[in-house]
Design an enzyme around this catalytic site. Sequence first.
Site, PDB file in Angstrom:
ATOM      1  N   SER A 229      39.786  34.456  31.990  1.00 50.26           N
ATOM      2  CA  SER A 229      39.087  35.354  32.908  1.00 50.26           C
ATOM      3  C   SER A 229      38.770  36.711  32.305  1.00 50.26           C
ATOM      4  O   SER A 229      37.674  37.227  32.475  1.00 50.26           O
ATOM      5  CB  SER A 229      39.934  35.560  34.167  1.00 50.26           C
ATOM      6  OG  SER A 229      40.140  34.348  34.839  1.00 50.26           O
ATOM      7  N   CYS A 230      39.765  37.311  31.653  1.00 49.32           N
ATOM      8  CA  CYS A 230      39.689  38.732  31.329  1.00 49.32           C
ATOM      9  C   CYS A 230      39.909  38.996  29.851  1.00 49.32           C
ATOM     10  O   CYS A 230      40.749  38.343  29.220  1.00 49.32           O
ATOM     11  CB  CYS A 230      40.759  39.504  32.102  1.00 49.32           C
ATOM     12  SG  CYS A 230      40.758  39.187  33.848  1.00 49.32           S
ATOM     13  N   ASN A 456      41.331  46.322  32.327  1.00 53.20           N
ATOM     14  CA  ASN A 456      40.181  45.419  32.215  1.00 53.20           C
ATOM     15  C   ASN A 456      39.136  45.743  33.281  1.00 53.20           C
ATOM     16  O   ASN A 456      39.182  46.790  33.925  1.00 53.20           O
ATOM     17  CB  ASN A 456      40.649  43.969  32.344  1.00 53.20           C
ATOM     18  CG  ASN A 456      41.199  43.673  33.727  1.00 53.20           C
ATOM     19  OD1 ASN A 456      41.967  44.460  34.278  1.00 53.20           O
ATOM     20  ND2 ASN A 456      40.814  42.553  34.302  1.00 53.20           N
ATOM     21  N   LEU A 457      38.241  44.836  33.482  1.00 50.36           N
ATOM     22  CA  LEU A 457      37.145  45.019  34.428  1.00 50.36           C
ATOM     23  C   LEU A 457      37.642  45.222  35.858  1.00 50.36           C
ATOM     24  O   LEU A 457      36.993  45.903  36.654  1.00 50.36           O
ATOM     25  CB  LEU A 457      36.223  43.786  34.366  1.00 50.36           C
ATOM     26  CG  LEU A 457      35.014  43.756  35.271  1.00 50.36           C
ATOM     27  CD1 LEU A 457      34.062  44.874  34.925  1.00 50.36           C
ATOM     28  CD2 LEU A 457      34.314  42.408  35.149  1.00 50.36           C
ATOM     29  N   CYS A 458      38.787  44.646  36.203  1.00 45.42           N
ATOM     30  CA  CYS A 458      39.268  44.705  37.589  1.00 45.42           C
ATOM     31  C   CYS A 458      40.605  45.405  37.721  1.00 45.42           C
ATOM     32  O   CYS A 458      41.256  45.295  38.756  1.00 45.42           O
ATOM     33  CB  CYS A 458      39.346  43.306  38.181  1.00 45.42           C
ATOM     34  SG  CYS A 458      37.757  42.466  38.237  1.00 45.42           S
ATOM     35  N   THR A 459      41.060  46.079  36.705  1.00 43.77           N
ATOM     36  CA  THR A 459      42.224  46.978  36.676  1.00 43.77           C
ATOM     37  C   THR A 459      43.571  46.306  36.883  1.00 43.77           C
ATOM     38  O   THR A 459      44.568  46.991  37.080  1.00 43.77           O
ATOM     39  CB  THR A 459      42.097  48.132  37.716  1.00 43.77           C
ATOM     40  OG1 THR A 459      42.364  47.664  39.031  1.00 43.77           O
ATOM     41  CG2 THR A 459      40.722  48.793  37.651  1.00 43.77           C
ATOM     42  N   GLU A 460      43.640  44.958  36.805  1.00 47.81           N
ATOM     43  CA  GLU A 460      44.937  44.307  37.017  1.00 47.81           C
ATOM     44  C   GLU A 460      45.630  43.876  35.724  1.00 47.81           C
ATOM     45  O   GLU A 460      46.781  43.447  35.755  1.00 47.81           O
ATOM     46  CB  GLU A 460      44.781  43.095  37.957  1.00 47.81           C
ATOM     47  CG  GLU A 460      44.349  41.799  37.307  1.00 47.81           C
ATOM     48  CD  GLU A 460      42.841  41.681  37.093  1.00 47.81           C
ATOM     49  OE1 GLU A 460      42.356  40.558  36.906  1.00 47.81           O
ATOM     50  OE2 GLU A 460      42.165  42.723  37.125  1.00 47.81           O
TER      51      GLU A 460
END
Length: 769
Positions: A229-230, A456-460
């Site tokens: 995913s990331c 990353n793109l979604c901060t997790e």
Amino acid sequence: MTVNKPNNRRMVFEPERITAYADRVLSGLNGVTHDRLVRGVTSKLRHETVSAEDITQAFIMSALELVTREEPEWKYAAARALLTSLYKKAAVSRRYKSYIDRPYGAFYPMVADLVNRGLYRKELTEFYTKEQIEELGAVIDPSRDLLFDYIGLLTLTERYLTTDLDRRTVELPQERYMIIAMYLMHKEPADKRVELVKEAYWAMSNLYMTAATPTLSNAGKATGGQLSSCFIDTVDDSLEGIFDSNTDVARLSKGGGGIGVYLGKVRARGSDIRGHKNTSSGVIPWIRQLNNTAVSVDQLGTRKGAIAVYLDVFHKDILAFLDLKLNNGDERLRAHDIFHGVCLPDLFMETVEARGDWSLFCPHEVKSVMGWTDDNGRALGLEDFYDEKVGYGSFRDRYAEAVAHPLLPRITVPAIDIMKRVMKSQLETGTPYMFYRDTVNRANPNSHRGMVYSSNLCTEICQNQSPTVIESEELVTKDGKTRIIVTKVPGDFVVCNLNSINLARAVPDQVLERLIPIQVRMLDNVIDINTIEVLQAQYTNQQYRAVGLGTFGLHHLLALEGIRWESEEAVRYNDELYERINYLAIKASADLAVEKGAYPAFEGSDWHTGEYFFQRGYADRYVPNEWNALCMQIQTTGIRNGYLMAIAPNASTSIIAGSTASIDPIYEQLAYEEKTTYKIANPVPDLSPRTFPFYKTAFTIDQHWSIKAAGARQRHVDQAQSFNLYVTPDIKASTFLALHIDAWKSGIKSTYYIRSRALTIDECESCAS
């Protein structure tokens, strides 16, 4: 009126068939009767000749028109009508007859056919015998299709089910889950492979969990992309490093990955290049190039690439960086198609509170002037330090040295002015994300091998990062042919593999102990199965074997349990629930290490020393508990995965599972999904007079309660959470600032979007899990 059937037969229209079909569709649903549905269907069938598909669509639309806050069950009636259509199409395209009594055709012929046609991967028939595939086919349970509501089934159908080259349906929902399970388990030992497939199928088909979008979409498909995913890249401060990073980002974006890019090592505008003064153009032009990459290299032909760039708040270019996405000003300094995040040390937040001055530096000038080095003589900048304890540590000491050095150029501005720029951009665009770098690095279980610079793109995702560096480039002649050989030293190029627990189904059914071990195994297997084009990412993936077990359906679960979001009870519930999930995830990974070995970077980690457990207050040297035993097991036999938990946004996959997204509160009790020519009413799950009071909506919730619950969860999440804040456009600056200060002090590692009713924000598909 006549009806055209799919096999070109024509039949006289019989109203009794409509009634019989309505009874079948509504069987077992509470509070719905067929009278209104039949009237709606017949009112839509006004042409002399209609097709069977027209009748099915009339059923779907009539059921959807009846969906209200008081009668949410009609969304399941619409889903059942859609299932009928799917079953018919699959039967026609795969040439089997009965789809009413036996909606699924024979499994083995379908698998063998799609492998031969190049739609499925050949591993499905190479690693499983005909008898094993038939055995797995017998496990497929069509009744689990009834768990889908309409929006969930439609999303699964349109985005994830396999179709042939003519876009005809060749795969049904339960088959998608079984194929994913088979593919993720195909490298397991032969003697337990089939049983593990059954467990993975059980977990997915009961909607106890969801796989991340790349896995859900691509696993087992011959034409699909990669499964991770990331990704996070760290850009080296060199022309080659910058352009190589752009190429790597493009290659990963092509395969559907969401990408974070840390630019804090790149020299600032006005810095020197090879001794030539004032020649650097800074980070903004490189970000604009990444913006163009996001637009021009789309994700598998479905959507533009998704890239987030991060910069430290002490970087000289931070002010221009914060204005990147604003809708006014010089367009040559804007990048509207990327997302951005700012990396914040404790000292900056303290300075904002104290209304003090803040100095900005160029990382290249810091390295040139300050002369800091590591044990290997590598030059270090401010970005390479963090505060090891709250209130004191390496970063604030180095920052003070930099401020005091008379020869080091800097820009000094009031810290609150920077924060105002942050908040202005957030209210206008939803970003920048906030990344609390000291909090992250203090909790990094692998600090023995590096540092976390950004997310990353979604901060997790929070994992070790370092730039890949070109070591040499030479012409080599061998066998009469000349080649250019480029040698690179791989950095830590972060990769993460995601899936998520459906809390609202798994917790009430008390299946966490059975569910989480199969989830962790599925995630771990992605690491060995996946082929990543960017080799340093593949190498990092093997070194840390990082995974991100997440959750969704939190608000749904709280409503079912009768717990109000804004309460101490909710905070305690979050704390206890996520501690249990974390324990089970760590135990599953530790047991996998006994079976398959620890991750290569394990030795010296906080897992290895036991510090992970003592730092979080889990293990007690004097009072034996299950955490102590787990700590001792890991110190003896290791843990399989260097990073384990990350709570992703998972909007699309939670829709498929019929629950609420991630850790977010709901937007509305009755929302609407916009389609081209109509709107679909979509009530929140399990909406009833009993749950009404517990479904308070996001923009009416006191955000400090959300922060408090997120802080309680964070202790149990070794990475981070895609945590959104919901505000109204007229929020006062002081109130907005107080939310940020509260989030930082609560120990949250990052905040994701600032969501306002005035903003429309695209969800990240890559991280959806």
